[in-house]
Structures are given as C-alpha cells and as structure tokens.
Design a protein around this motif. Structure first.
Motif, PDB file in Angstrom:
ATOM      1  N   LEU A 104      33.630  19.741  -7.353  1.00 36.62           N
ATOM      2  CA  LEU A 104      34.568  19.371  -8.416  1.00 36.62           C
ATOM      3  C   LEU A 104      33.882  18.424  -9.388  1.00 36.62           C
ATOM      4  N   PHE A 105      33.919  18.760 -10.650  1.00 42.61           N
ATOM      5  CA  PHE A 105      33.303  17.913 -11.670  1.00 42.61           C
ATOM      6  C   PHE A 105      34.393  17.400 -12.595  1.00 42.61           C
ATOM      7  N   LEU A 106      34.722  16.141 -12.483  1.00 37.91           N
ATOM      8  CA  LEU A 106      35.746  15.533 -13.325  1.00 37.91           C
ATOM      9  C   LEU A 106      35.130  15.088 -14.636  1.00 37.91           C
ATOM     10  N   PRO A 107      35.885  15.083 -15.722  1.00 37.37           N
ATOM     11  CA  PRO A 107      35.336  14.573 -16.975  1.00 37.37           C
ATOM     12  C   PRO A 107      34.813  13.158 -16.779  1.00 37.37           C
ATOM     13  N   GLY A 108      33.589  12.944 -17.199  1.00 37.35           N
ATOM     14  CA  GLY A 108      33.002  11.615 -17.070  1.00 37.35           C
ATOM     15  C   GLY A 108      32.313  11.381 -15.743  1.00 37.35           C
ATOM     16  N   THR A 109      32.285  12.375 -14.850  1.00 37.40           N
ATOM     17  CA  THR A 109      31.599  12.209 -13.572  1.00 37.40           C
ATOM     18  C   THR A 109      30.120  12.484 -13.771  1.00 37.40           C
ATOM     19  N   TYR A 110      29.292  11.607 -13.282  1.00 33.51           N
ATOM     20  CA  TYR A 110      27.860  11.765 -13.426  1.00 33.51           C
ATOM     21  C   TYR A 110      27.228  11.609 -12.055  1.00 33.51           C
ATOM     22  N   LYS A 111      26.472  12.624 -11.618  1.00 28.89           N
ATOM     23  CA  LYS A 111      25.811  12.594 -10.314  1.00 28.89           C
ATOM     24  C   LYS A 111      24.306  12.674 -10.534  1.00 28.89           C
ATOM     25  N   TRP A 112      23.549  12.095  -9.616  1.00 22.73           N
ATOM     26  CA  TRP A 112      22.099  12.176  -9.699  1.00 22.73           C
ATOM     27  C   TRP A 112      21.505  12.232  -8.305  1.00 22.73           C
ATOM     28  N   LYS A 113      20.231  12.580  -8.231  1.00 22.52           N
ATOM     29  CA  LYS A 113      19.511  12.640  -6.965  1.00 22.52           C
ATOM     30  C   LYS A 113      18.459  11.548  -6.949  1.00 22.52           C
ATOM     31  N   ALA A 114      18.262  10.931  -5.802  1.00 19.69           N
ATOM     32  CA  ALA A 114      17.251   9.884  -5.666  1.00 19.69           C
ATOM     33  C   ALA A 114      15.895  10.522  -5.421  1.00 19.69           C
ATOM     34  N   ASN A 115      14.870   9.972  -6.046  1.00 17.47           N
ATOM     35  CA  ASN A 115      13.504  10.410  -5.802  1.00 17.47           C
ATOM     36  C   ASN A 115      13.069   9.796  -4.472  1.00 17.47           C
ATOM     37  N   THR A 116      12.799  10.614  -3.491  1.00 18.58           N
ATOM     38  CA  THR A 116      12.521  10.113  -2.141  1.00 18.58           C
ATOM     39  C   THR A 116      11.237   9.294  -2.059  1.00 18.58           C
ATOM     40  N   LYS A 133      24.034   0.239 -21.745  1.00 20.52           N
ATOM     41  CA  LYS A 133      24.251   0.156 -20.303  1.00 20.52           C
ATOM     42  C   LYS A 133      25.744   0.026 -20.063  1.00 20.52           C
ATOM     43  N   PHE A 134      26.280   0.932 -19.285  1.00 17.13           N
ATOM     44  CA  PHE A 134      27.721   1.005 -19.078  1.00 17.13           C
ATOM     45  C   PHE A 134      28.125   0.516 -17.699  1.00 17.13           C
ATOM     46  N   ALA A 135      27.253   0.707 -16.707  1.00 17.35           N
ATOM     47  CA  ALA A 135      27.595   0.298 -15.351  1.00 17.35           C
ATOM     48  C   ALA A 135      26.331   0.041 -14.547  1.00 17.35           C
ATOM     49  N   THR A 136      26.449  -0.845 -13.579  1.00 19.30           N
ATOM     50  CA  THR A 136      25.379  -1.091 -12.621  1.00 19.30           C
ATOM     51  C   THR A 136      25.921  -0.740 -11.249  1.00 19.30           C
ATOM     52  N   ILE A 137      25.252   0.184 -10.580  1.00 15.67           N
ATOM     53  CA  ILE A 137      25.649   0.608  -9.241  1.00 15.67           C
ATOM     54  C   ILE A 137      24.811  -0.183  -8.257  1.00 15.67           C
ATOM     55  N   LYS A 138      25.453  -1.052  -7.491  1.00 13.85           N
ATOM     56  CA  LYS A 138      24.729  -1.962  -6.613  1.00 13.85           C
ATOM     57  C   LYS A 138      24.459  -1.407  -5.228  1.00 13.85           C
ATOM     58  N   SER A 139      24.902  -0.195  -4.969  1.00 12.93           N
ATOM     59  CA  SER A 139      24.646   0.444  -3.684  1.00 12.93           C
ATOM     60  C   SER A 139      23.698   1.611  -3.888  1.00 12.93           C
ATOM     61  N   ILE A 190      31.917   7.595 -11.886  1.00 14.42           N
ATOM     62  CA  ILE A 190      32.985   8.196 -12.688  1.00 14.42           C
ATOM     63  C   ILE A 190      33.347   7.251 -13.826  1.00 14.42           C
ATOM     64  N   ASP A 191      33.258   7.741 -15.033  1.00 15.89           N
ATOM     65  CA  ASP A 191      33.647   6.986 -16.223  1.00 15.89           C
ATOM     66  C   ASP A 191      35.146   7.170 -16.406  1.00 15.89           C
ATOM     67  N   LYS A 192      35.900   6.143 -16.126  1.00 18.15           N
ATOM     68  CA  LYS A 192      37.358   6.231 -16.203  1.00 18.15           C
ATOM     69  C   LYS A 192      37.896   5.925 -17.597  1.00 18.15           C
ATOM     70  N   LYS A 193      36.979   5.654 -18.538  1.00 16.90           N
ATOM     71  CA  LYS A 193      37.408   5.291 -19.895  1.00 16.90           C
ATOM     72  C   LYS A 193      37.182   6.406 -20.905  1.00 16.90           C
ATOM     73  N   VAL A 194      36.933   7.624 -20.438  1.00 16.52           N
ATOM     74  CA  VAL A 194      36.722   8.729 -21.375  1.00 16.52           C
ATOM     75  C   VAL A 194      38.014   9.055 -22.103  1.00 16.52           C
ATOM     76  N   LYS A 195      37.858   9.543 -23.319  1.00 12.15           N
ATOM     77  CA  LYS A 195      39.020   9.915 -24.124  1.00 12.15           C
ATOM     78  C   LYS A 195      38.969  11.392 -24.450  1.00 12.15           C
ATOM     79  N   LYS A 196      40.118  12.014 -24.402  1.00 11.87           N
ATOM     80  CA  LYS A 196      40.261  13.446 -24.662  1.00 11.87           C
ATOM     81  C   LYS A 196      39.686  13.804 -26.031  1.00 11.87           C
ATOM     82  N   GLY A 197      38.908  14.887 -26.068  1.00 10.86           N
ATOM     83  CA  GLY A 197      38.341  15.374 -27.314  1.00 10.86           C
ATOM     84  C   GLY A 197      36.963  14.814 -27.642  1.00 10.86           C
ATOM     85  N   ASN A 198      36.525  13.792 -26.938  1.00 10.81           N
ATOM     86  CA  ASN A 198      35.213  13.201 -27.194  1.00 10.81           C
ATOM     87  C   ASN A 198      34.126  13.862 -26.357  1.00 10.81           C
TER      88      ASN A 198
END
Length: 86
Positions: free
Chosen positions: A1-13, A35-41, A48-56
């Motif tokens: 499932l890909f929600l609007p504003g969802t961003y996934k990535w893979k770690a370089n091992t 810079k929009f977010a810092t993921i500390k884990s 997930i970007d919860k601030k997306v707006k419809k049509g953008n």
C-alpha cells in the motif's frame, strides 16, 4: 500500500552499521528541497508526510547520517521520488 506522501527506502548494507539516523528532504513540485524530517531510528525505513495537500505534487529524497569518532558523515542523496496527491 502506497499512501500519498509515503516514502520508503532501502539501507545500503555496506554502511548500515555506522548509520545513526536518516534525514528526509521534500519539495513541492519545482521548489527547492528542505530538510523535512529526521528519522532517529535506523530500523525505520519508511516515512509518511501527513501534511500533503490534495492536488499538489511532492518530491522526496533521503540521506543517511553517521557520527564516527566525533566526525559527521552524510551519504549521497537517494534517487528522487515524485508523488502526486489526488
């Protein structure tokens, strides 16, 4: 499932053990990245970007951050991901 504003990535091992966090950058359509977010884990490889707006249209990229012996290192940015919110 890909929600609007969802961003996934893979770690370089190769560098995964040194990574302490990820930084997520975003931009609206042709705007500049900020810079929009810092993921500390390092186990979290999704954001997930919860601030997306419809049509953008949004662009996202991410880079890893590592601190080794007091020095800070950044990876190259990931490939850009573009998402249009309907």
């Amino acid at each position: 499932l890909f929600l609007p504003g969802t961003y996934k990535w893979k770690a370089n091992t190769v560098y995964y053990l040194a990574v302490t966090r990820y930084e997520v950058y975003s931009a609206v359509k042709n705007g500049s990245y900020q810079k929009f977010a810092t993921i500390k884990s390092t186990k979290t490889l999704k954001w997930i970007d919860k601030k997306v707006k419809k049509g953008n249209t949004y662009k996202y990229k991410v880079r890893a951050y590592a601190k080794v012996k007091g020095k800070t290192y950044y990876s190259a940015y990931s490939a850009e991901k573009t998402v249009k919110v309907k």
